[in-house]
Design a protein around this motif. Structure first.
Motif, PDB file in Angstrom:
ATOM      1  N   THR A  24       7.332  -3.448  18.887  1.00 27.92           N
ATOM      2  CA  THR A  24       8.642  -4.921  19.282  1.00 27.92           C
ATOM      3  C   THR A  24       7.481  -5.664  19.893  1.00 27.92           C
ATOM      4  OG1 THR A  24      10.887  -4.017  18.346  1.00 27.92           O
ATOM      5  CG2 THR A  24      10.437  -5.675  19.989  1.00 27.92           C
ATOM      6  N   SER A  25       6.969  -6.508  20.727  1.00 29.24           N
ATOM      7  CA  SER A  25       6.895  -7.207  21.533  1.00 29.24           C
ATOM      8  C   SER A  25       7.204  -7.917  22.396  1.00 29.24           C
ATOM      9  CB  SER A  25       5.386  -8.137  20.732  1.00 29.24           C
ATOM     10  OG  SER A  25       5.363  -9.098  21.955  1.00 29.24           O
ATOM     11  N   PRO A  26       7.293  -7.362  23.793  1.00 26.91           N
ATOM     12  CA  PRO A  26       7.863  -8.467  24.570  1.00 26.91           C
ATOM     13  C   PRO A  26       7.127 -10.333  24.082  1.00 26.91           C
ATOM     14  CG  PRO A  26       6.576  -7.222  25.593  1.00 26.91           C
ATOM     15  CD  PRO A  26       5.927  -7.094  24.080  1.00 26.91           C
ATOM     16  N   THR A  27       6.546 -10.601  23.994  1.00 26.57           N
ATOM     17  CA  THR A  27       6.517 -11.841  23.441  1.00 26.57           C
ATOM     18  C   THR A  27       6.884 -12.405  22.727  1.00 26.57           C
ATOM     19  OG1 THR A  27       4.128 -11.364  25.163  1.00 26.57           O
ATOM     20  CG2 THR A  27       4.538 -13.615  24.255  1.00 26.57           C
ATOM     21  N   ASN A  28       6.268 -11.654  21.285  1.00 26.37           N
ATOM     22  CA  ASN A  28       6.949 -12.644  19.829  1.00 26.37           C
ATOM     23  C   ASN A  28       7.934 -12.003  18.901  1.00 26.37           C
ATOM     24  OD1 ASN A  28       4.626 -14.211  19.771  1.00 26.37           O
ATOM     25  ND2 ASN A  28       3.214 -11.945  19.970  1.00 26.37           N
ATOM     26  N   GLY A  29       8.972 -10.766  20.060  1.00 23.45           N
ATOM     27  CA  GLY A  29       9.440  -9.665  18.877  1.00 23.45           C
ATOM     28  C   GLY A  29       9.579  -9.327  18.713  1.00 23.45           C
ATOM     29  N   ALA A  30      10.117  -8.053  17.481  1.00 22.54           N
ATOM     30  CA  ALA A  30       9.990  -7.561  16.255  1.00 22.54           C
ATOM     31  C   ALA A  30       9.328  -7.632  15.259  1.00 22.54           C
ATOM     32  CB  ALA A  30      12.177  -7.115  15.737  1.00 22.54           C
ATOM     33  N   TRP A  31       8.259  -6.856  15.227  1.00 22.83           N
ATOM     34  CA  TRP A  31       7.274  -6.795  13.688  1.00 22.83           C
ATOM     35  C   TRP A  31       7.619  -7.443  12.897  1.00 22.83           C
ATOM     36  CZ3 TRP A  31       2.463  -8.056  13.591  1.00 22.83           C
ATOM     37  CH2 TRP A  31       1.403  -7.918  12.351  1.00 22.83           C
ATOM     38  N   ASN A  32       9.489  -6.743  12.361  1.00 22.69           N
ATOM     39  CA  ASN A  32       9.736  -6.935  10.536  1.00 22.69           C
ATOM     40  C   ASN A  32      10.331  -8.824  10.370  1.00 22.69           C
ATOM     41  OD1 ASN A  32       8.078  -4.445  10.290  1.00 22.69           O
ATOM     42  ND2 ASN A  32      10.575  -3.616  10.141  1.00 22.69           N
ATOM     43  N   ILE A  33      10.713  -8.850  11.130  1.00 20.91           N
ATOM     44  CA  ILE A  33      11.284 -10.320  11.509  1.00 20.91           C
ATOM     45  C   ILE A  33      10.469 -11.480  12.036  1.00 20.91           C
ATOM     46  CG2 ILE A  33      13.534  -9.164  12.227  1.00 20.91           C
ATOM     47  CD1 ILE A  33      12.869 -11.336  14.607  1.00 20.91           C
ATOM     48  N   ARG A  34       8.973 -11.715  11.620  1.00 16.52           N
ATOM     49  CA  ARG A  34       8.019 -12.420  11.966  1.00 16.52           C
ATOM     50  C   ARG A  34       7.999 -13.027  10.786  1.00 16.52           C
ATOM     51  NH1 ARG A  34       3.645 -10.206  16.647  1.00 16.52           N
ATOM     52  NH2 ARG A  34       2.860 -12.008  15.775  1.00 16.52           N
ATOM     53  N   THR A  35       6.978 -13.861  10.466  1.00 15.28           N
ATOM     54  CA  THR A  35       6.629 -15.165   9.473  1.00 15.28           C
ATOM     55  C   THR A  35       5.555 -13.787   8.680  1.00 15.28           C
ATOM     56  OG1 THR A  35       4.882 -16.117  10.109  1.00 15.28           O
ATOM     57  CG2 THR A  35       7.332 -16.576  10.192  1.00 15.28           C
ATOM     58  N   ASP A  36       5.378 -13.846   6.933  1.00 14.11           N
ATOM     59  CA  ASP A  36       4.759 -13.004   6.570  1.00 14.11           C
ATOM     60  C   ASP A  36       3.142 -14.039   6.549  1.00 14.11           C
ATOM     61  OD1 ASP A  36       6.289 -11.877   5.416  1.00 14.11           O
ATOM     62  OD2 ASP A  36       5.814 -13.127   3.224  1.00 14.11           O
ATOM     63  N   ALA A  37       3.072 -15.306   7.418  1.00 11.11           N
ATOM     64  CA  ALA A  37       1.629 -15.431   7.586  1.00 11.11           C
ATOM     65  C   ALA A  37       1.015 -15.372   9.348  1.00 11.11           C
ATOM     66  CB  ALA A  37       2.037 -17.282   7.473  1.00 11.11           C
ATOM     67  N   ASP A  38       2.277 -15.455   9.656  1.00  7.66           N
ATOM     68  CA  ASP A  38       1.776 -14.821  11.662  1.00  7.66           C
ATOM     69  C   ASP A  38       1.622 -13.060  11.507  1.00  7.66           C
ATOM     70  OD1 ASP A  38       1.799 -14.706  13.791  1.00  7.66           O
ATOM     71  OD2 ASP A  38       3.846 -13.808  14.476  1.00  7.66           O
ATOM     72  N   ARG A  39       2.069 -12.034  10.151  1.00 10.49           N
ATOM     73  CA  ARG A  39       1.552 -10.654  10.701  1.00 10.49           C
ATOM     74  C   ARG A  39       0.548 -10.856   9.884  1.00 10.49           C
ATOM     75  NH1 ARG A  39       7.055  -8.219   8.559  1.00 10.49           N
ATOM     76  NH2 ARG A  39       7.322  -9.683   6.385  1.00 10.49           N
ATOM     77  N   SER A  40       0.465 -11.838   8.502  1.00 14.21           N
ATOM     78  CA  SER A  40      -1.075 -11.216   7.904  1.00 14.21           C
ATOM     79  C   SER A  40      -2.371 -11.461   8.851  1.00 14.21           C
ATOM     80  CB  SER A  40      -1.178 -12.650   6.900  1.00 14.21           C
ATOM     81  OG  SER A  40      -0.098 -12.269   5.919  1.00 14.21           O
ATOM     82  N   LEU A  41      -1.791 -12.609   9.531  1.00 11.22           N
ATOM     83  CA  LEU A  41      -3.013 -13.314  11.019  1.00 11.22           C
ATOM     84  C   LEU A  41      -3.570 -11.792  11.533  1.00 11.22           C
ATOM     85  CD1 LEU A  41      -5.347 -15.152  11.439  1.00 11.22           C
ATOM     86  CD2 LEU A  41      -3.595 -16.135  12.385  1.00 11.22           C
ATOM     87  N   ALA A  42      -2.110 -11.634  12.299  1.00 13.37           N
ATOM     88  CA  ALA A  42      -2.438 -10.133  13.106  1.00 13.37           C
ATOM     89  C   ALA A  42      -2.798  -9.804  12.680  1.00 13.37           C
ATOM     90  CB  ALA A  42      -1.096 -10.051  13.589  1.00 13.37           C
ATOM     91  N   ARG A  43      -2.167  -8.891  11.466  1.00 11.74           N
ATOM     92  CA  ARG A  43      -3.107  -7.681  11.216  1.00 11.74           C
ATOM     93  C   ARG A  43      -4.753  -7.880  10.824  1.00 11.74           C
ATOM     94  NH1 ARG A  43      -0.381  -4.561   5.501  1.00 11.74           N
ATOM     95  NH2 ARG A  43       0.569  -3.996   7.260  1.00 11.74           N
ATOM     96  N   CYS A  44      -4.898  -8.979  10.064  1.00  6.14           N
ATOM     97  CA  CYS A  44      -6.856  -9.604  10.598  1.00  6.14           C
ATOM     98  C   CYS A  44      -7.197  -9.188  11.544  1.00  6.14           C
ATOM     99  CB  CYS A  44      -6.415 -10.499   9.414  1.00  6.14           C
ATOM    100  SG  CYS A  44      -7.762 -10.997   8.399  1.00  6.14           S
ATOM    101  N   GLU A  45      -6.702  -9.747  12.312  1.00  3.09           N
ATOM    102  CA  GLU A  45      -7.314  -9.829  13.760  1.00  3.09           C
ATOM    103  C   GLU A  45      -7.802  -8.436  13.858  1.00  3.09           C
ATOM    104  OE1 GLU A  45      -8.687 -12.943  15.178  1.00  3.09           O
ATOM    105  OE2 GLU A  45      -8.381 -14.080  13.080  1.00  3.09           O
ATOM    106  N   TYR A  46      -6.526  -7.434  14.322  1.00  2.97           N
ATOM    107  CA  TYR A  46      -6.840  -6.724  14.507  1.00  2.97           C
ATOM    108  C   TYR A  46      -8.046  -5.481  13.484  1.00  2.97           C
ATOM    109  CZ  TYR A  46      -5.974  -2.101  16.337  1.00  2.97           C
ATOM    110  OH  TYR A  46      -5.608  -0.599  16.753  1.00  2.97           O
ATOM    111  N   ALA A  47      -8.197  -6.109  11.989  1.00  2.00           N
ATOM    112  CA  ALA A  47      -8.827  -5.313  11.234  1.00  2.00           C
ATOM    113  C   ALA A  47     -10.442  -5.597  12.087  1.00  2.00           C
ATOM    114  CB  ALA A  47      -9.139  -5.696  10.164  1.00  2.00           C
ATOM    115  N   LYS A  48     -10.637  -6.950  12.564  1.00  2.00           N
ATOM    116  CA  LYS A  48     -12.058  -7.504  13.320  1.00  2.00           C
ATOM    117  C   LYS A  48     -12.364  -6.497  14.199  1.00  2.00           C
ATOM    118  CE  LYS A  48     -12.611 -11.782  13.877  1.00  2.00           C
ATOM    119  NZ  LYS A  48     -12.188 -12.364  13.941  1.00  2.00           N
ATOM    120  N   ILE A  49     -11.453  -6.632  15.207  1.00  2.00           N
ATOM    121  CA  ILE A  49     -11.730  -5.127  16.154  1.00  2.00           C
ATOM    122  C   ILE A  49     -12.499  -3.676  16.028  1.00  2.00           C
ATOM    123  CG2 ILE A  49     -11.212  -7.202  18.080  1.00  2.00           C
ATOM    124  CD1 ILE A  49      -9.435  -4.615  18.938  1.00  2.00           C
ATOM    125  N   VAL A  50     -11.219  -3.602  15.246  1.00  2.00           N
ATOM    126  CA  VAL A  50     -11.292  -2.240  14.598  1.00  2.00           C
ATOM    127  C   VAL A  50     -12.825  -2.019  13.912  1.00  2.00           C
ATOM    128  CG1 VAL A  50     -10.253   0.027  12.862  1.00  2.00           C
ATOM    129  CG2 VAL A  50      -9.005  -1.741  14.741  1.00  2.00           C
TER     130      VAL A  50
END
Length: 415
Positions: free
Chosen positions: A188-214
Motif C-alpha cells: 500500500t503506497s501513501p501516494t497511490n493507495g492499495a496496490w490491488n485496487i489500482r487499474t490494470d493499466a497502472d499496475r502493468s506499467l508500474a510492474r514493467c518500469e520496475y522490471a526495467k531497473i531490475v
C-alpha cells in the motif's frame, strides 16, 4: 564440438555458446603419476588457467544476454506506456530474451567461486539470482516502493529477494496483477493507495518500469563480475592462475581447486536434491507424494532448461582442467565416465517431452521408486537417477583421486 583450451590467457570477447562436450587435453606436468612438487604445482596452475579460460566465455555470454534482456524490457515498457497493439509481441520478445539470459546464467551457477561467491548472502551471485531464496511478495513490495518514489529508490540497497533474474521471471510471466503478499500492508503506497485496487493499466506499467531497473541491475552485476575476473590490474584470473606462488588470495593451488570443487557440488546439493528430488517427492523435504510447487521455475517452466545448463556448466569445468589433473593421477577414466553420464542426462532432458512441473504432478510413487536411468517409469525420477550417477562419482572417486574435500553442505548426503 568446442575445445575450450587456450595456450594464452587472452580471452576472446566474442559471444560464446556453450554446448555439452567431452574432451580434454594433455597436461604440462610430468606424465608419471608421481611428479615432483614443482611439476605438480605447474600442472595444477595450468589446470586452474584452463578452468578460468572456460569460465570467462560463459560470463561474457551471460553479460551479452543480460544486456539484450534490458533492451527487450525497455522496448516492451515503451509499448505498455502507450497501450500499443504491440504490447503482446514485445512481451513475448522480452520473455524469450529472459529465457536466453537465464539459460546463460545457469551455466555460471556451477561456477560460483571467486568473486561471484564473495559477500555471502549479498554476493554478486545472490544479486543476480537468489534462488532458492526467492519471494514474489518481496518483489511486489519493492515495485510499490519504486513506483512511490522513483527518484529516491536505490536498487543497490535492495535485498536479493527483491531483485535478480528470479524477480524478472515473476514480473514478466505472472498474469495476475494482484500482489502475492498475505496482507495489503507492504503493498500500500501513501501516494497511490492499495496496490490491488489500482487499474490494470497502472499496475502493468508500474510492474514493467520496475522490471526495467531490475534488468539493468542484473546486467550491471554481471559486468562487474566480468571486470573482477579480467579487469586491469590484480584481477581474479591472475589470482587463480598463480595460486600457490604469487597469488595473494590462495596460498596453495589445492586451496583454489577445493573452492572450485565445492562449486561443482551445486550439481549434488542444488540440482539433484532441490531441483529434482524435492519436486519429485524423493526428498524428505517433500511431505507429499510429490511437490510440484517447489520446482525452480514457477512461472516460466524453465526448470529443465536450467538443469541442462547446469550440466553444461559442470562439463565446462570438468573437461577444461580437472580432466588433465585426473589423467595425471592415472584416473582419466573418471572424467570420461562423468562426461558420458552427463551427456546422457542432457540427452534425456532433450527428450523429456513435457515440463518438469507436469511430470511430477500426479506422480506414481511406486513407479518413481523403481525408476532408473535404464527403466524410465517416471521421467523426473529417472532424471534424478541420471544426475545421481554423476554426483555419486563426484563425492567419491573424483575428490579422492584429486585429494580434495567434500564441502560441508554435501556431507552425509547418501541419496
Amino acid at each position: 564440438m568446442f575445445n575450450w583450451k587456450r595456450s594464452s590467457v587472452i580471452i576472446s570477447a566474442s559471444v560464446f555458446l556453450l554446448t555439452a562436450c567431452g574432451g580434454g587435453g594433455s597436461s604440462s606436468s610430468d606424465t608419471n603419476n608421481n611428479p615432483t612438487p614443482d611439476a605438480e604445482l605447474t600442472a595444477q596452475q595450468q589446470a586452474l588457467t584452463d578452468i578460468a579460460n572456460a569460465v570467462i566465455p560463459v560470463l561474457q555470454n551471460s553479460n551479452n544476454q543480460a544486456l539484450s534482456l534490458a533492451n527487450a524490457i525497455d522496448a516492451y515498457c515503451d509499448e505498455v506506456a502507450i497501450s500499443s497493439a504491440n504490447v503482446a509481441s514485445t512481451l513475448a520478445t522480452a520473455q524469450s530474451t529472459w529465457q536466453a539470459a537465464m539459460t546463460a546464467w545457469q551455466q555460471a551457477e556451477v561456477m560460483n567461486f571467486g568473486p561471484s561467491f564473495d559477500g555471502g548472502n549479498n554476493s554478486i551471485r545472490e544479486r543476480i539470482y537468489s534462488w532458492p531464496a526467492k519471494s514474489s511478495c518481496f518483489v511486489d513490495g519493492a515495485l510499490v516502493d519504486y513506483d512511490d518514489d522513483t527518484a529516491g529508490f536505490d536498487i543497490n540497497s535492495q535485498t536479493p529477494r527483491r531483485i535478480g533474474l528470479d524477480a524478472l521471471e515473476y514480473l514478466l510471466y505472472s498474469n495476475d496483477l494482484d500482489h502475492t503478499c498475505s496482507t495489503d500492508s507492504s503493498t500500500t503506497s501513501p501516494t497511490n493507495g492499495a496496490w490491488n485496487i489500482r487499474t490494470d493499466a497502472d499496475r502493468s506499467l508500474a510492474r514493467c518500469e520496475y522490471a526495467k531497473i531490475v534488468a539493468n541491475d542484473v546486467a550491471a552485476q554481471i559486468t562487474a563480475l566480468l571486470d573482477d575476473w579480467q579487469g586491469a590490474g590484480d584481477n581474479y584470473f591472475q589470482q587463480l592462475s598463480t595460486a600457490g606462488s604469487t597469488s595473494s588470495r590462495y596460498s596453495s593451488a589445492t586451496e583454489a581447486l577445493n573452492e572450485i570443487s565445492d562449486a561443482l557440488f551445486y550439481l549434488d546439493t542444488e540440482v539433484k536434491d532441490m531441483k529434482i528430488a524435492e519436486p519429485a517427492g524423493i526428498s524428505a523435504d517433500c511431505a507429499s507424494t510429490s511437490c510440484p510447487e517447489t520446482v525452480e521455475s514457477t512461472y516460466a517452466n524453465q526448470s529443465l532448461a536450467n538443469i541442462k545448463a547446469n550440466l553444461q556448466g559442470f562439463l565446462a569445468v570438468l573437461n577444461n582442467g580437472m580432466d588433465d589433473l585426473l589423467e595425471d593421477a592415472g584416473q582419466g577414466n573418471i572424467a570420461s565416465t562423468m562426461t558420458t553420464d552427463i551427456n546422457a542426462a542432457i540427452a534425456n532432458i532433450d527428450n523429456f517431452g513435457t515440463t518438469l512441473v507436469a511430470s511430477v504432478t500426479g506422480i506414481n510413487e511406486a513407479d518413481c521408486t523403481n525408476s532408473t536411468s535404464d527403466n524410465r517409469l517416471e521421467e523426473a525420477c529417472a532424471l534424478h537417477a541420471d544426475v545421481k550417477k554423476v554426483t555419486d562419482v563426484l563425492k567419491t572417486d573424483f575428490v579422492t583421486a584429486l585429494t580434495l574435500a567434500i564441502p560441508q553442505s554435501a556431507e552425509g548426503d547418501n541419496d
